[in-house]
Scaffold this active site. Sequence first.
Site, mmCIF file in Angstrom:
data_model
loop_
_atom_site.group_PDB
_atom_site.id
_atom_site.type_symbol
_atom_site.label_atom_id
_atom_site.label_comp_id
_atom_site.label_asym_id
_atom_site.label_seq_id
_atom_site.Cartn_x
_atom_site.Cartn_y
_atom_site.Cartn_z
ATOM 1 N N GLY A 230 -9.266 -13.144 0.813
ATOM 2 C CA GLY A 230 -10.143 -12.727 1.901
ATOM 3 C C GLY A 230 -10.204 -11.243 2.162
ATOM 4 O O GLY A 230 -10.922 -10.805 3.058
ATOM 5 N N GLU A 272 -3.331 -14.363 -2.363
ATOM 6 C CA GLU A 272 -4.147 -14.916 -3.456
ATOM 7 C C GLU A 272 -5.543 -14.304 -3.316
ATOM 8 O O GLU A 272 -6.518 -14.990 -3.035
ATOM 9 C CB GLU A 272 -4.143 -16.451 -3.459
ATOM 10 C CG GLU A 272 -4.342 -17.085 -2.118
ATOM 11 C CD GLU A 272 -4.193 -18.601 -2.122
ATOM 12 O OE1 GLU A 272 -3.288 -19.140 -2.769
ATOM 13 O OE2 GLU A 272 -5.004 -19.252 -1.446
ATOM 14 N N ARG A 275 -11.580 -11.293 -4.612
ATOM 15 C CA ARG A 275 -12.661 -10.312 -4.472
ATOM 16 C C ARG A 275 -12.199 -8.852 -4.589
ATOM 17 O O ARG A 275 -12.790 -8.063 -5.328
ATOM 18 C CB ARG A 275 -13.315 -10.515 -3.106
ATOM 19 C CG ARG A 275 -14.533 -9.660 -2.847
ATOM 20 C CD ARG A 275 -14.975 -9.812 -1.389
ATOM 21 N NE ARG A 275 -14.995 -11.188 -0.967
ATOM 22 C CZ ARG A 275 -16.037 -12.008 -1.108
ATOM 23 N NH1 ARG A 275 -17.164 -11.547 -1.581
ATOM 24 N NH2 ARG A 275 -15.958 -13.268 -0.733
ATOM 25 N N ARG A 310 -24.918 -13.986 -4.735
ATOM 26 C CA ARG A 310 -24.520 -13.624 -3.367
ATOM 27 C C ARG A 310 -25.679 -13.169 -2.483
ATOM 28 O O ARG A 310 -25.763 -13.579 -1.335
ATOM 29 C CB ARG A 310 -23.395 -12.587 -3.388
ATOM 30 C CG ARG A 310 -22.127 -13.101 -4.082
ATOM 31 C CD ARG A 310 -20.942 -12.184 -3.891
ATOM 32 N NE ARG A 310 -20.482 -12.185 -2.514
ATOM 33 C CZ ARG A 310 -20.769 -11.284 -1.616
ATOM 34 N NH1 ARG A 310 -21.496 -10.230 -1.934
ATOM 35 N NH2 ARG A 310 -20.333 -11.397 -0.386
ATOM 36 N N CYS A 341 -37.677 -19.682 -9.893
ATOM 37 C CA CYS A 341 -38.757 -20.159 -9.029
ATOM 38 C C CYS A 341 -38.215 -20.555 -7.663
ATOM 39 O O CYS A 341 -38.293 -21.716 -7.248
ATOM 40 C CB CYS A 341 -39.469 -21.337 -9.682
ATOM 41 S SG CYS A 341 -40.344 -20.824 -11.155
ATOM 42 N N GLU A 342 -37.610 -19.583 -7.024
ATOM 43 C CA GLU A 342 -37.073 -19.731 -5.670
ATOM 44 C C GLU A 342 -37.361 -18.398 -5.006
ATOM 45 O O GLU A 342 -36.971 -17.354 -5.538
ATOM 46 C CB GLU A 342 -35.545 -19.929 -5.702
ATOM 47 C CG GLU A 342 -35.069 -21.262 -6.202
ATOM 48 C CD GLU A 342 -35.274 -22.380 -5.192
ATOM 49 O OE1 GLU A 342 -35.393 -22.091 -3.991
ATOM 50 O OE2 GLU A 342 -35.331 -23.539 -5.637
HETATM 51 C C1 PLP Z 1 -11.656 -18.201 -2.724
HETATM 52 C C2 PLP Z 1 -10.243 -18.309 -2.406
HETATM 53 C C3 PLP Z 1 -9.389 -17.215 -2.533
HETATM 54 C C4 PLP Z 1 -9.888 -15.846 -2.892
HETATM 55 O O1 PLP Z 1 -10.714 -15.318 -1.911
HETATM 56 P P1 PLP Z 1 -11.257 -13.825 -2.033
HETATM 57 O O2 PLP Z 1 -12.189 -13.735 -0.879
HETATM 58 O O3 PLP Z 1 -11.924 -13.731 -3.348
HETATM 59 O O4 PLP Z 1 -10.078 -12.929 -1.918
HETATM 60 C C5 PLP Z 1 -8.045 -17.400 -2.299
HETATM 61 N N1 PLP Z 1 -7.557 -18.606 -1.955
HETATM 62 C C6 PLP Z 1 -8.339 -19.684 -1.810
HETATM 63 C C7 PLP Z 1 -7.732 -20.969 -1.439
HETATM 64 C C8 PLP Z 1 -9.702 -19.574 -2.034
HETATM 65 O O5 PLP Z 1 -10.468 -20.654 -1.887
#
Ligand code: PLP
Length: 421
Positions: A230, A272, A275, A310, A341-342
């Site tokens: 996130g 984890e 992005r 996105r 075609c959107e």
């Molecule tokens: C998508 C996701 C992430 C990675 O999110 P980012 O926004 O790419 O950092 C980490 N953990 C879980 C469970 C996810 O679904």
Amino acid sequence: MSEKVLPFTKEKLEEIIEKYPTPFHIYDERAIKSYARKFLKAFSWIKGFKEYYAIKAAPNPYLMKILHGEGFGIDCSSLAELELAAKVGMKGEEIMFTSNDTPAEEFRKAAELGAIINLDDIAHIKYLEDNVGLPELVCFRYNPGPLKEGNTIIGRPEEAKYGFTKNQLFEGYRILKEKGVKRFGLHTMVASNELDPNYFVETAQILFELVAELSSKLGIRFEFVNLGGGIGIPYKPEQKPVDLDLMSQGIKGEYDKYIVANGLDPLKIFFESGRAITGPYGYLVSKVLHIKDTYKRYAGLDSCMSDLMRPALYGAYHHITVPGKENSATKMLYDVTGSLCENNDKFAINRILPKLEPGDIIVIHDAGAHGHSMGFNYNGKLRSAELLLRENGEVVQIRRAETLADYFATLDFKGIAQFKV
Ligand SMILES: *Cc1c(COP(=O)(O)O)cnc(C)c1O
């Protein structure tokens, strides 16, 4: 401010395009490594700190191999992602399996690889036990509900499908303890693309406080908390990247207050993140195919939303550079479109760009995460190639473009010929 500069000149791009026709995604190895090192350095005060790269952001084994080389683990959430981890030689606790609505065969694969299994629901304890058996280490995903405000991509936590409620956590760890599980982790992920470092400090505080409460009430010891992904990236030039050092120092303050003060250290911290790790270091390179003037002015590219979804999916901003025309005095207003075609197949709406002509190279920034990976085949669109700009300037293809043969591979045309109507 984030500078939207390119790691290649127009001449270099033209050279690349001669060998690999547009559209393609290209990743910058040097920048990925440099950010990976910065990330680990910011958290070096934590013994056993680990970042598990969320492979869904860019599931390319070459990128994973680079990150693995930097000491990253991998965060998987599907069978294919677990297979990919295995194929790049990853195993054991360098794999985090954070899934939801999970089929038994995926738990089985995760267990076979020795991955850390992160359960999304209290009912999965029994499901895992019945189908695979309980491993010695189990992690739960916490959904703080109304305790935490979400943001636009994930939404409000109490409306998000993920995770355990607080009461379920107490019940869940109690069950695990009773069943002889010895090692415990706690995870949460409640935001996506968040740029405020304090958001993560607050998330850490919630988890640390919870670890203290769970440990004392249940008499168990936690090995780690996983703060999820996130971490946002500055898609817009006026935005700033998350200050990792500031975030880390803020987290340290909470760690000292809740973990060290209660004698609960060492407690490892994991992320984890997907992005932030590759997003800014990948580019979608395309060319202008047509210019169209009707009620609005359109620049139609040779790519479409199956290369980068996105903008169409979230109305997300992606910066656009026209190499060689950066300093052009003539600017015009465009909708930059793809060929699907959107009508929402637009990379940009009402964007002021240098005057464009067919053949101009267009570089779309920040496509290195949730870019190529979100690709799909709707409307018969084929996914593009992925290239890697190596540290020495060499360019290698790390995934070829799809062909029509790939698209038709699941159909049996001999069967069609014999099919009577
Ligand atoms: C998508 C996701 C992430 C990675 O999110 P980012 O926004 O790419 O950092 C980490 N953990 C879980 C469970 C996810 O679904």
